[in-house]
Design a protein around this motif. Structure first.
Motif, short mmCIF file in Angstrom:
data_model
loop_
_atom_site.label_atom_id
_atom_site.label_comp_id
_atom_site.label_asym_id
_atom_site.label_seq_id
_atom_site.Cartn_x
_atom_site.Cartn_y
_atom_site.Cartn_z
N LEU A 35 0.84 -1.21 0.00
CA LEU A 35 0.00 0.00 0.00
C LEU A 35 0.87 1.25 0.00
O LEU A 35 0.60 2.22 -0.70
CB LEU A 35 -0.92 0.01 1.23
N LYS A 36 1.92 1.22 0.82
CA LYS A 36 2.80 2.38 0.93
C LYS A 36 3.51 2.68 -0.40
O LYS A 36 3.67 3.84 -0.77
CB LYS A 36 3.83 2.13 2.03
N THR A 47 1.13 4.60 -2.71
CA THR A 47 1.09 6.03 -2.36
C THR A 47 2.35 6.72 -2.86
O THR A 47 2.29 7.78 -3.48
CB THR A 47 1.02 6.21 -0.84
N PHE A 99 -6.50 5.01 -4.58
CA PHE A 99 -7.31 4.24 -3.63
C PHE A 99 -7.89 2.99 -4.26
O PHE A 99 -8.03 1.97 -3.59
CB PHE A 99 -8.38 5.13 -2.97
N LYS A 140 -5.15 0.46 -4.36
CA LYS A 140 -4.92 -0.09 -3.02
C LYS A 140 -5.96 -1.15 -2.66
O LYS A 140 -5.66 -2.11 -1.97
CB LYS A 140 -4.95 1.04 -1.99
N SER A 141 -7.19 -0.93 -3.14
CA SER A 141 -8.25 -1.88 -2.75
C SER A 141 -8.07 -3.24 -3.43
O SER A 141 -8.69 -4.21 -3.01
CB SER A 141 -9.63 -1.30 -3.08
N LYS A 185 -4.40 -6.67 -2.35
CA LYS A 185 -4.40 -8.00 -1.73
C LYS A 185 -4.78 -9.09 -2.73
O LYS A 185 -4.25 -10.18 -2.68
CB LYS A 185 -5.40 -8.03 -0.57
#
Lengths: 454, 176
Positions: A18-19, A22, A439, A442-443, A446
């Motif tokens: 995630l980082k 960003t 975003f 990011k979702s 996984k």
């Protein structure tokens, strides 16, 4: 019997966290602009400035600056209008239609594709506005405003007026859809920033809090907007095609126009998305987000829409023959073998033959060939509109009125102006806005990143 | 203790751990103020017990308003205020009014719904927001629990519940 699906191809490579997402996307907003970007912006602003001379001359002297004559009253202006609107369609298709179909690969490209939509529609809208000749009075001709003639209202039976409503609705709804999705990403930049950048991005982030309640509402709004944008995008190019199809000019007066125009629009739009994204991923080092897989999927959309367009060309010919209407038959034979044969065959080569090359996996997964073919498709789609518009008009009902169209420097210059405008806006967007929807990426980290697949 | 001032925050790294944690924390009798995430976590609104948003209703009503306004405008202008024969058709040429009616329906539905969303979520340019943790727009999910609302449970116990449910950090945050 138990069916197990094979593991899907990962959408994000490079084992991103995630980082990392960003960092990778915010980096280009926060960093100093690269020389390459500055150079690109300079060229675009240069084109804008050069084109502005032609635009100013057209506004000052009038439409006589263009190569139009009494037979061919529409040529480059409306060709460029339809071409730009068509390009815009891919953005909405990617962000709205693929959202409804839950296609997750849209997430890496939807932000930039929607930006392209908005800028392309701005460029498109320039042409009818300039063609008004006195655009400062245009509001009275285009909108139902009370006036001193009675009020004498605009004509709601005219497809040109439908176009005013279609294009302006399309532009404003696309803008809102795009901006709503930008808010959470602006908040990310806001929370990383200090000083002036923090003040600016706080304004743009609209006080986003990231609360579960807000996200829940946000998701509802996105879904409904996608549901509204889907019929909207289809209606826009349908109405653009009505500009021609509702008239009684041989070559225009056909019922196939709406679906044929929509397919052509998506076809050229995806080509432009590819042109832009191949450059963007390289310049901003986003190869892990916009993968070869994404490029391949877009190329598949190009094969499908390109084939629809090819079938439409052939159907038009067949119907012209089958209808037995001589004027219609003449219009089509004249298209292919008349004085504008070169435009017709340029269109056929670029739009019908070249996309079929993407059946070869080697070609549709090659970045260089995809880039070249994406340019070829857009050249072809420009010729398509030129062929439809100019060849249908240049043989008027009376042979004494037959004419040819020759563009002047002002025609070329105004087109150049919109190119400058489009690329200036796109490069500014690419530098100061997050080019990839952080975003959404990011979702799916996984489920769709290579890190988790191992 | 005053409400809405002092919070205990559970920081979570993973959305699936978070979803379980919300259920676990709520089952142990703790009232959660709100959960903040960097991206929409599917199912989070359900485990938090939020009702479905009524925004689609707003969109529908604004859409109907658009339809009504568009039809009224076109029939008034073309049939009553200044009737003109265009293409030999009836003044009230309904099929010709469909495109504009459709566009205005979509326009009002979209703008109306987004407007209601902005107002209800308090989104406006330079809108002020209380930031519980800067990382909630980056990579962390934060569960905020109001200490005053859960005064009966006690701070140590709340921290323990959060830790047990899978929080990687437990922090405190106070607002003026």
């Amino acid at each position: 019997m138990q069916v197990t699906s094979s593991v899907r191809e990962p959408l994000i490579t490079g084992g991103k966290t995630l980082k990392d997402v960003t960092h990778d996307i915010s980096r280009q907003v926060e960093g100093k602009p690269s020389m390459l970007w500055l150079l690109a912006l300079l060229v675009s602003v240069g084109a804008l400035a050069l084109g502005f001379i032609a635009l100013a001359a057209t506004l000052w002297e009038g439409i006589g600056m263009w190569g139009l004559n009494k037979t061919i009253g529409w040529a480059w202006d409306i060709t460029n209008f339809v071409w730009w609107v068509g390009i815009g369609h891919a953005g909405t298709l990617i962000s709205a239609v693929l959202l409804l179909f839950r296609q997750k690969w849209r997430m890496a490209i939807n932000r930039a594709a929607e930006a392209m939509t908005i800028f392309a529609v701005i460029c498109a809208a320039m042409f009818p506005i300039i063609h008004m000749g006195r655009p400062w009075l245009g509001a009275y001709w285009a909108l139902p405003l009370p006036n001193t003639f009675g009020s004498l209202w605009v004509n709601f039976n005219s497809p040109l007026l439908w176009d005013v409503f279609a294009i302006s609705t399309y532009f404003s709804v696309s803008l809102v859809f795009w901006y709503i999705a930008l808010i959470p990403d602006f908040a990310t930049i806001r929370d990383r920033a200090t000083g002036l950048r923090k003040v600016i991005y706080s304004g743009l982030a609209f006080g986003w809090d990231g609360a579960a309640k807000t996200w829940s509402r946000f998701e509802t709004v996105s879904l409904i907007l996608a549901g509204l944008a889907t019929p909207l995008v289809l209606s826009v190019h349908t109405i653009v095609s009505f500009d021609f199809a509702t008239s009684v000019i041989p070559g225009w007066h056909t019922t196939i126009f709406p679906p044929y125009f929509v397919a052509g629009a998506i076809f050229s739009g995806f080509a432009m998305v590819l042109t832009l994204m191949i450059v963007t991923r390289k310049v901003f080092k986003l190869e892990d987000y916009i993968t070869i897989g994404h490029i391949e999927l877009m190329n598949i959309v190009i094969i499908i829409t390109g084939s629809i367009v090819g079938i439409a060309y052939i159907t038009e010919f067949f119907i012209a023959w089958y209808s037995g209407v001589e004027a219609e038959q003449y219009a089509f034979v004249n298209r292919a073998f008349g004085p504008y044969w070169w435009a017709y065959w340029a269109m056929m080569t670029c739009n019908v033959i070249s996309p079929q090359l993407f059946w070869f996996k080697k070609i549709r997964t090659s970045i260089v060939l995809t880039f070249i073919l994406s340019l070829v498709v857009n050249i072809g789609m420009w010729f398509e509109r030129f062929v439809i518009i100019v060849t249908s008009l240049h043989r008027d009902f009376l042979p004494s009125s037959w004419a040819m169209f020759y563009p002047t420097w002002a025609d070329v210059g105004v087109y150049l102006f919109t190119f400058g405008l489009f690329f200036t806006l796109f490069f500014l967007f690419a530098k100061f806005f997050p080019v990839i929807n952080m975003f959404e990426i990011k979702s799916i980290i996984k489920s769709s990143s290579t890190k988790e697949a191992k | 203790m005053e409400r809405d001032k002092n919070f205990i925050l559970g920081v979570f790294d993973d959305e699936d751990v978070l979803l379980n944690a919300v259920t676990q924390v709520r089952n142990s009798g703790v009232k959660i103020q709100e959960v903040y995430s960097p991206f929409p976590v599917h199912g989070l609104d359900e485990v938090l017990g939020y009702k479905r948003s009524r925004l689609p209703i707003a969109a529908f009503l604004f859409g109907m308003l658009g339809t009504t306004l568009a039809l009224t405008m076109q029939f008034y202008m073309m049939k009553f205020d200044w009737p003109m024969i265009i293409g030999g058709k009836d003044h009230a040429a309904f099929p010709a009014f469909i495109p504009v009616t459709f566009e205005l329906t979509v326009l009002l539905a979209a703008f109306g719904m987004v407007g209601v969303f902005m107002v209800s979520s308090n989104l406006k340019p330079w809108g002020q927001v209380r930031i519980f943790d800067l990382r909630i727009t980056d990579d962390k999910h934060v569960m905020a629990i109001d200490l005053a609302t859960n005064a009966g449970i006690g701070e140590e116990k709340l921290a323990e519940v959060l830790k047990l449910s899978g929080a990687t950090e437990v922090n405190k945050k106070s607002f003026e």
